[in-house]
Scaffold this active site. Structure first.
Site, PDB file in Angstrom:
ATOM      1  N   ASN A 228      12.498  28.362  56.724  1.00  0.00           N
ATOM      2  CA  ASN A 228      12.347  29.370  55.656  1.00  0.00           C
ATOM      3  C   ASN A 228      12.919  29.722  55.362  1.00  0.00           C
ATOM      4  O   ASN A 228      14.629  29.351  55.710  1.00  0.00           O
ATOM      5  CB  ASN A 228      11.175  30.640  55.567  1.00  0.00           C
ATOM      6  CG  ASN A 228      10.482  30.727  54.156  1.00  0.00           C
ATOM      7  OD1 ASN A 228      11.245  31.005  52.590  1.00  0.00           O
ATOM      8  ND2 ASN A 228       9.081  30.444  54.454  1.00  0.00           N
ATOM      9  N   ARG A 229      13.798  30.772  54.482  1.00  0.00           N
ATOM     10  CA  ARG A 229      14.952  31.139  53.702  1.00  0.00           C
ATOM     11  C   ARG A 229      15.299  32.847  54.902  1.00  0.00           C
ATOM     12  O   ARG A 229      14.443  33.426  54.966  1.00  0.00           O
ATOM     13  CB  ARG A 229      14.947  31.923  52.744  1.00  0.00           C
ATOM     14  CG  ARG A 229      14.425  30.743  51.648  1.00  0.00           C
ATOM     15  CD  ARG A 229      14.485  31.013  50.407  1.00  0.00           C
ATOM     16  NE  ARG A 229      14.638  30.113  49.326  1.00  0.00           N
ATOM     17  CZ  ARG A 229      14.216  29.319  48.952  1.00  0.00           C
ATOM     18  NH1 ARG A 229      12.349  28.994  49.265  1.00  0.00           N
ATOM     19  NH2 ARG A 229      14.034  28.531  48.203  1.00  0.00           N
TER      20      ARG A 229
ATOM     21  N   HIS B 190      15.745  26.539  55.302  1.00  0.00           N
ATOM     22  CA  HIS B 190      15.724  24.908  57.146  1.00  0.00           C
ATOM     23  C   HIS B 190      16.125  25.249  57.350  1.00  0.00           C
ATOM     24  O   HIS B 190      16.376  23.809  57.853  1.00  0.00           O
ATOM     25  CB  HIS B 190      14.629  24.440  56.473  1.00  0.00           C
ATOM     26  CG  HIS B 190      13.959  24.302  55.147  1.00  0.00           C
ATOM     27  ND1 HIS B 190      12.543  25.912  55.585  1.00  0.00           N
ATOM     28  CD2 HIS B 190      12.403  24.061  53.867  1.00  0.00           C
ATOM     29  CE1 HIS B 190      11.509  25.435  54.642  1.00  0.00           C
ATOM     30  NE2 HIS B 190      11.562  24.545  54.002  1.00  0.00           N
TER      31      HIS B 190
ATOM     32  N   HIS C 277       5.937  20.941  57.013  1.00  0.00           N
ATOM     33  CA  HIS C 277       5.718  20.941  55.758  1.00  0.00           C
ATOM     34  C   HIS C 277       5.077  20.071  55.360  1.00  0.00           C
ATOM     35  O   HIS C 277       5.411  19.361  53.683  1.00  0.00           O
ATOM     36  CB  HIS C 277       7.858  20.896  55.569  1.00  0.00           C
ATOM     37  CG  HIS C 277       7.927  21.358  54.343  1.00  0.00           C
ATOM     38  ND1 HIS C 277       7.618  21.209  53.195  1.00  0.00           N
ATOM     39  CD2 HIS C 277       8.875  22.471  53.930  1.00  0.00           C
ATOM     40  CE1 HIS C 277       7.948  22.068  52.112  1.00  0.00           C
ATOM     41  NE2 HIS C 277       9.130  23.149  52.490  1.00  0.00           N
ATOM     42  N   ALA C 278       4.011  19.572  55.867  1.00  0.00           N
ATOM     43  CA  ALA C 278       2.975  18.429  54.983  1.00  0.00           C
ATOM     44  C   ALA C 278       2.720  18.955  53.685  1.00  0.00           C
ATOM     45  O   ALA C 278       2.248  20.279  53.731  1.00  0.00           O
ATOM     46  CB  ALA C 278       2.215  17.683  55.560  1.00  0.00           C
ATOM     47  N   TYR C 279       2.576  18.094  52.729  1.00  0.00           N
ATOM     48  CA  TYR C 279       2.503  18.582  51.541  1.00  0.00           C
ATOM     49  C   TYR C 279       0.725  17.488  51.400  1.00  0.00           C
ATOM     50  O   TYR C 279       0.366  16.771  51.241  1.00  0.00           O
ATOM     51  CB  TYR C 279       3.126  17.864  50.115  1.00  0.00           C
ATOM     52  CG  TYR C 279       4.683  18.765  49.965  1.00  0.00           C
ATOM     53  CD1 TYR C 279       4.716  19.661  49.195  1.00  0.00           C
ATOM     54  CD2 TYR C 279       4.987  18.354  50.727  1.00  0.00           C
ATOM     55  CE1 TYR C 279       5.674  20.551  48.595  1.00  0.00           C
ATOM     56  CE2 TYR C 279       6.128  18.570  50.243  1.00  0.00           C
ATOM     57  CZ  TYR C 279       6.402  20.314  49.370  1.00  0.00           C
ATOM     58  OH  TYR C 279       7.835  20.877  49.447  1.00  0.00           O
TER      59      TYR C 279
ATOM     60  N   ASP D  32       5.110  30.333  45.738  1.00  0.00           N
ATOM     61  CA  ASP D  32       6.600  29.829  47.144  1.00  0.00           C
ATOM     62  C   ASP D  32       6.136  31.488  47.685  1.00  0.00           C
ATOM     63  O   ASP D  32       7.355  31.929  47.788  1.00  0.00           O
ATOM     64  CB  ASP D  32       7.892  29.563  45.909  1.00  0.00           C
ATOM     65  CG  ASP D  32       8.484  28.824  47.343  1.00  0.00           C
ATOM     66  OD1 ASP D  32       8.243  28.738  48.738  1.00  0.00           O
ATOM     67  OD2 ASP D  32       9.991  28.960  46.752  1.00  0.00           O
TER      68      ASP D  32
ATOM     69  N   GLU E 299       2.543  25.987  54.442  1.00  0.00           N
ATOM     70  CA  GLU E 299       3.273  26.140  56.015  1.00  0.00           C
ATOM     71  C   GLU E 299       2.766  27.597  56.752  1.00  0.00           C
ATOM     72  O   GLU E 299       3.821  28.060  57.015  1.00  0.00           O
ATOM     73  CB  GLU E 299       4.753  26.223  54.992  1.00  0.00           C
ATOM     74  CG  GLU E 299       5.476  25.239  54.565  1.00  0.00           C
ATOM     75  CD  GLU E 299       6.007  25.562  53.656  1.00  0.00           C
ATOM     76  OE1 GLU E 299       7.169  25.350  53.793  1.00  0.00           O
ATOM     77  OE2 GLU E 299       6.374  25.527  52.519  1.00  0.00           O
TER      78      GLU E 299
END
Length: 359
Positions: free
Chosen positions: A78-79, A107, A184-186, A256, A324
């Site tokens: 993340n940020r 990331h 980070h799977a979608y 998000d 996530e």
């Protein structure tokens, strides 16, 4: 366990895919990025479909892959504000790669992070378990410590009608450092190529979420979800409120945001965090986690096409959901939040469980 070629990295190294199998499901993991590249799970009639978005070969994952499809993200997911990580009074610097002036970090490193490296295969015995590791030297990617990261995937069917994919993430170090790994799977339970996932019925075990600034970094506040579009305490369609007149949704072009999952205790067993139901196929996904929170991302910037994508799919915004699990984003700058500090004798160890079933 079936092992197949996944192509070559830009450096010419051979990447592979390992297929884990249980009686009714198949999961594919690459040693590039310890990436979850596919998961074939049954619908209510027993028909399999791959529900994980991704690419057809390592070329897609090693390329730009701005969506970070399926990868293990770290050392810091993340940020991070100003790309700074304070540890024991010393400020360490991650690469500036995000924000309007590139002053923040996303990331860890989008070109050299854990999801962009070829991992070592430590254990691929049997059909249902794969263990991989990746080593970083002291100072590499901006953080202290000679570190060894691990990712273990275990596929099983603990009871009739249930497929369980367990992901165990770990890190050991010889100096105090900061670790916040995630997957980070979608996922789209109708199938990775089924289009928008906004009709899926979602519930999240969270009474609060973390609002973000215009640059998507955490504001530092913890807000109650009540009377906001972020209230998933009762099941509702993922898209029910995604276009509401809400400043937080506008800033992110959808969801998000990190949710503060109820019941966090350090060292506790995985607890329930999220349930998703896809009514047409009957597939159900329950996610259990050990981390304090989980970031809900509705793929608001997805834009990927064949020939890189699997099965000629076209991925567009909101075609998949990334949930996530993580420590709260930018935690180093908020001392009152749980801190995932990893030290000698105190390794990092966290778990994510995907629990697939059907209606």
């Amino acid at each position: 366990m079936e092992v197949s070629s996944f192509g070559h990295t830009p450096e010419g190294a051979q990447a592979r895919v390992f297929e884990l199998r249980s009686e009714h499901a198949r999961v594919r993991v690459s040693d590039f990025g310890a990436t979850l590249v596919g998961a074939d799970v049954p619908d209510r009639d027993g028909a399999l479909a791959d529900v994980v978005l991704g690419f057809a070969s390592v070329e897609g994952y090693a390329g730009v892959n701005g969506a970070c499809y399926g990868g293990v993200i770290g050392p810091v997911a993340n940020r991070t504000d100003r790309a700074e990580v304070p540890i024991d009074g010393t400020v360490y610097h991650l690469p500036g790669n995000d924000g309007p002036r590139g002053e923040n970090n996303l990331h860890s490193d989008l070109k050299r992070g854990l999801h962009k490296r070829l991992w070592q295969v430590d254990d691929a015995e049997g059909d249902g378990r794969l263990r991989l590791s990746c080593a970083l030297e002291d100072g590499e990617l901006g953080l202290p410590g000679n570190r060894t990261f691990t990712a273990t995937y275990t596929l099983s069917e603990p009871e009739e009608g249930v497929v369980e994919l367990r992901m165990d993430f770990g890190c050991t170090t010889d100096a105090a450092t900061y670790v916040n790994m995630t997957s980070h799977a979608y996922v789209n339970l109708a199938g990775h190529d089924a289009g928008e996932a906004l009709g899926e019925i979602v519930s999240v075990d969270a009474d609060a979420f973390l609002p973000v600034r215009e640059d998507s970094v955490s504001e530092g506040a913890v807000l109650d979800v009540a009377d906001t579009p972020f209230d998933f305490r009762e099941p509702k369609a993922l898209g029910a409120d995604i276009d509401a007149d809400d400043e937080q949704l506008r800033r992110a072009r959808g969801y998000d945001h990190c949710f503060c999952v109820r019941g966090y205790e350090e060292g506790a067993a995985p607890r329930h965090a999220m349930r998703t139901v896809e009514q047409t196929s009957g597939r159900v996904l329950d996610v259990l986690i050990t981390m304090p929170g989980a970031h809900l991302y509705t793929g608001n910037w997805l834009e990927d096409d064949a020939p890189l994508t699997k099965d000629g799919a076209s991925y567009r915004p909101r075609h998949g959901v990334a949930f996530e699990p993580e420590f709260y984003p930018d935690a180093p700058h908020h001392a009152d939040w749980p801190q995932p500090v990893c030290e000698p004798g105190r390794p990092y160890a966290q778990t994510i469980v995907y629990h697939f079933s059907t209606l």
